[in-house]
Design an enzyme around this catalytic site. Sequence first.
Site, PDB file in Angstrom:
ATOM      1  CD  GLU A 129      30.265  33.689  36.095  1.00 54.19           C
ATOM      2  OE1 GLU A 129      30.824  34.545  36.784  1.00 54.19           O
ATOM      3  OE2 GLU A 129      30.509  33.539  34.890  1.00 54.19           O
ATOM      4  CE1 TYR A 144      29.592  39.027  36.245  1.00 52.72           C
ATOM      5  CE2 TYR A 144      29.891  37.382  37.971  1.00 52.72           C
ATOM      6  CZ  TYR A 144      30.124  37.840  36.684  1.00 52.72           C
ATOM      7  OH  TYR A 144      30.865  37.070  35.829  1.00 52.72           O
ATOM      8  CG  ASP A 191      33.565  40.441  34.901  1.00 49.39           C
ATOM      9  OD1 ASP A 191      33.725  41.397  34.097  1.00 49.39           O
ATOM     10  OD2 ASP A 191      34.126  39.341  34.753  1.00 49.39           O
TER      11      ASP A 191
END
Length: 355
Positions: A48, A131, A149
Amino acid sequence: MAVDSFSAKARKISADIGAHYVDNARKLPWRAPPGGDRPDPYHVWLSEIMLQQTTVAAVKSYFETFTQRWPSVESLADASEADVLAAWAGLGYYARARNLHKCAVYVSEKLNGIFPQKESELLKLPGVGAYTAAAVAAIAFGERAVVVDANIERLVARLFAIDTPLLKGKAEIRTAMDAITPKKGAGDFAQACMDMGATICTAKNPKCDICPVQEQCAAFAAGNMEAYPVKPPKKHKPVRRARFFWIERQGRILLATRPPNGMLGGMRALPDDGWAAGQDGHATPPIAGEWRVHENIVQHGFTHFSLEVDLAVYQDGKIATDRDREIWWPLADIAEAGLPTLYAKAVKWKLKEET
Ligand code: SF4
């Protein structure tokens, strides 16, 4: 839309996207198959961080390299920051790599190598924003977190025809994503939405004919899919100038380690005029002598400005410098120097110019 019909639409979207994912999930090295065991939190976190502002295609090989070289968060913590930055070279946004290393050290030393499971605790880690915290909590630990996202933003904005321009529209998009995120399986659902955005609900020419939620899609019904998400008006990017110095002696070039803070901090690079601090590309060369200046050899886009780079070249078999933070690097091994893309472009230009 009335509350009941909104909920009914949200439930249908949620179920249809979830069902579609079972047979269509992308196979990615950091993922577990739909409904299967949870993936390694270290892998989820690493991927990520790498995926922020970077495509899946670009990230795959970096992810493989990192996990082979540093198979656990502890081994990444034991690495030097310079090695991590060099391995990151080419992925861009180097603050991510420095924070990645900081976070690994923190998890390893303060948390015994165990990532926290809750979104609120993950948010406290270095370099972990809203996020990433939501994505790791949902995907690695099954917490019901709302993950948004850029792919999901586009998908959701179209499904609900959210026409408030970004960044303001983000709150509405998040509310809509919250409404369609199921109580169980939020991680799979987030990945299902990411896949939909990446492969079906693409920025240009979305493949609405194979979309499992076409019937629910407000933008499709109106025939204006590409109008979403609504972007704010473009700002003009200022142009800055920079000068890099190519100092060559007997098959080696002089590299400097950039100061630890600031842009591309801590990375090896060609000496330069301090452009990151707003210089104009006309600095005095670090050594007196015969310099050849090649103008505007590289243009490079940063988020808030564009940079035009001149290269000043000095080649002499006998130059000597012994300044701190500088190293004579063999030109034959320049690919291993881990230069940021901007400097790698200048080196490539120079080597090509010589052939
Ligand atoms: Fe995206 Fe088209 Fe599906 Fe709507 S119908 S969600 S625009 S792919």
